[in-house]
Design a protein around this motif. Structure first.
Motif, PDB file in Angstrom:
ATOM      1  N   ARG A 129     -17.587  -3.235 -16.462  1.00 11.66           N
ATOM      2  CA  ARG A 129     -18.688  -3.323 -15.632  1.00 11.66           C
ATOM      3  C   ARG A 129     -19.891  -3.589 -16.364  1.00 11.66           C
ATOM      4  NH1 ARG A 129     -15.132   0.204 -12.780  1.00 11.66           N
ATOM      5  NH2 ARG A 129     -14.772  -0.490 -10.574  1.00 11.66           N
ATOM      6  N   ASP A 130     -19.894  -3.284 -17.540  1.00  9.12           N
ATOM      7  CA  ASP A 130     -21.138  -3.510 -18.351  1.00  9.12           C
ATOM      8  C   ASP A 130     -21.365  -4.971 -18.857  1.00  9.12           C
ATOM      9  OD1 ASP A 130     -21.516  -0.651 -18.647  1.00  9.12           O
ATOM     10  OD2 ASP A 130     -20.494  -0.468 -20.514  1.00  9.12           O
ATOM     11  N   VAL A 131     -20.105  -5.760 -18.957  1.00 10.15           N
ATOM     12  CA  VAL A 131     -20.013  -6.951 -19.316  1.00 10.15           C
ATOM     13  C   VAL A 131     -20.119  -8.046 -18.054  1.00 10.15           C
ATOM     14  CG1 VAL A 131     -18.862  -8.735 -20.697  1.00 10.15           C
ATOM     15  CG2 VAL A 131     -18.897  -6.266 -21.401  1.00 10.15           C
ATOM     16  N   TYR A 132     -19.151  -7.652 -17.024  1.00 13.13           N
ATOM     17  CA  TYR A 132     -18.798  -8.508 -15.842  1.00 13.13           C
ATOM     18  C   TYR A 132     -19.606  -7.826 -14.770  1.00 13.13           C
ATOM     19  CZ  TYR A 132     -15.153 -10.268 -18.877  1.00 13.13           C
ATOM     20  OH  TYR A 132     -14.513 -10.728 -19.851  1.00 13.13           O
ATOM     21  N   LYS A 133     -20.014  -8.881 -13.902  1.00 21.26           N
ATOM     22  CA  LYS A 133     -20.758  -8.502 -12.463  1.00 21.26           C
ATOM     23  C   LYS A 133     -19.807  -8.620 -11.398  1.00 21.26           C
ATOM     24  CE  LYS A 133     -22.856 -12.872 -12.025  1.00 21.26           C
ATOM     25  NZ  LYS A 133     -23.951 -13.706 -11.950  1.00 21.26           N
ATOM     26  N   GLU A 134     -18.586  -9.025 -11.558  1.00 18.57           N
ATOM     27  CA  GLU A 134     -17.478  -8.955 -10.306  1.00 18.57           C
ATOM     28  C   GLU A 134     -16.174  -9.291 -11.040  1.00 18.57           C
ATOM     29  OE1 GLU A 134     -17.061 -11.373  -6.132  1.00 18.57           O
ATOM     30  OE2 GLU A 134     -17.946 -12.140  -7.407  1.00 18.57           O
ATOM     31  N   ARG A 159     -19.687 -18.236 -18.641  1.00 18.08           N
ATOM     32  CA  ARG A 159     -18.832 -18.830 -17.648  1.00 18.08           C
ATOM     33  C   ARG A 159     -17.556 -17.814 -17.345  1.00 18.08           C
ATOM     34  NH1 ARG A 159     -19.105 -23.215 -21.463  1.00 18.08           N
ATOM     35  NH2 ARG A 159     -20.129 -25.185 -20.479  1.00 18.08           N
ATOM     36  N   PRO A 160     -17.151 -17.764 -15.814  1.00 13.56           N
ATOM     37  CA  PRO A 160     -15.970 -17.076 -15.585  1.00 13.56           C
ATOM     38  C   PRO A 160     -14.900 -17.232 -16.265  1.00 13.56           C
ATOM     39  CG  PRO A 160     -17.139 -18.397 -13.625  1.00 13.56           C
ATOM     40  CD  PRO A 160     -17.639 -18.933 -14.874  1.00 13.56           C
TER      41      PRO A 160
END
Length: 248
Positions: A129-134, A159-160
């Motif tokens: 969660r510190d690196v990705y928003k979803e 990018r995803p």
């Protein structure tokens, strides 16, 4: 005809809702992987890791040795090939770089640096969660003949990526992404296998990377956590330092 179109759209929407209801959330799949592979406490105890083994470019009769060190948000990888020399890459917390006997040093910028920084994060899976928003589950797809849940990981930067979690074991068995490179945008896949318990963490001892019809296979004979890593291990090589100074 307009009524049929609306009915078709409504049906598609209803089916999408049904499928979404049958799929586990991305959050739950990530948590399941952590739990199945050792648990939060085991990952928290892992302050660094070392990996040594062999690397082979399939179909080209090219093979050598690979060594990887990771600690916090720093990493260093070296591959040594007979007749070719050494290929190194790393991230020291600020600078992402590559250096090879064939092409010399290179400083990574933009998307390449973002990807290198993310890949260098040892605790990525427990602090995602510190690196990705979803983290969004998008469907199911077979990986090596076994069904896996597909989770689209949308980072705060860059990018995803797509993570594939084995539906039975819960383990992360593949990642996929589009990477920037000097050759342009490249679609890549990394498939993990041969999971073994190392100091309380189920860890893959084999990884196959596929890109542009090339396959690089790494098989590790030794993986350990909390090892003694020389302080200078993550320092920039002299050639990279010189290039960085020149750029400044």
């Amino acid at each position: 005809m307009r009524l049929l179109t609306r009915s078709g759209a409504l049906l598609t929407f209803a089916v999408s809702l049904a499928l979404a209801g049958d799929m586990p959330t991305g959050d739950s799949l990530l948590q399941r992987y952590v739990d199945r592979s050792g648990g939060v406490e085991a990952y928290a105890r892992a302050k660094n890791m070392s990996m040594t083994g062999t690397v082979e470019i399939e179909g080209r009769n090219i093979s050598g040795e690979v060594t990887i060190f990771e600690e916090g948000e720093k990493s260093w990888t070296a591959m040594e090939f007979a007749g070719i020399g050494k290929i190194e890459e790393g991230f020291d917390g600020e600078t992402a770089w590559e250096n090879s006997a064939l092409q010399g040093p290179r400083i990574l910028e933009g998307e390449e640096k973002i990807t290198a920084k993310r890949a260098a994060t040892l605790a990525l899976i427990t602090t995602w969660r510190d690196v990705y928003k979803e983290a969004r589950t998008t469907g199911s797809e077979d990986v090596n003949g076994k069904p896996a849940w597909k989770v689209e990981m949308t980072p705060k930067e860059g990018r995803p990526e797509t993570f594939y979690f084995d539906r039975d074991s819960g383990l992360l068995v593949r990642t996929a992404a589009v990477l920037s490179s000097p050759l342009g945008e490249i679609s890549t896949q990394a498939t993990m296998s041969d999971f073994r318990m190392v100091q309380g963490i189920l860890t893959p001892f084999a990884m196959t990377e596929n890109a542009m019809s090339q396959s690089i296979v790494m098989k590790f004979n030794k993986i350990a956590y909390n090892v003694t890593i020389p302080a200078e291990r993550f320092a920039l090589p002299a050639e990279v330092k010189a290039l960085l100074e020149k750029k400044k």
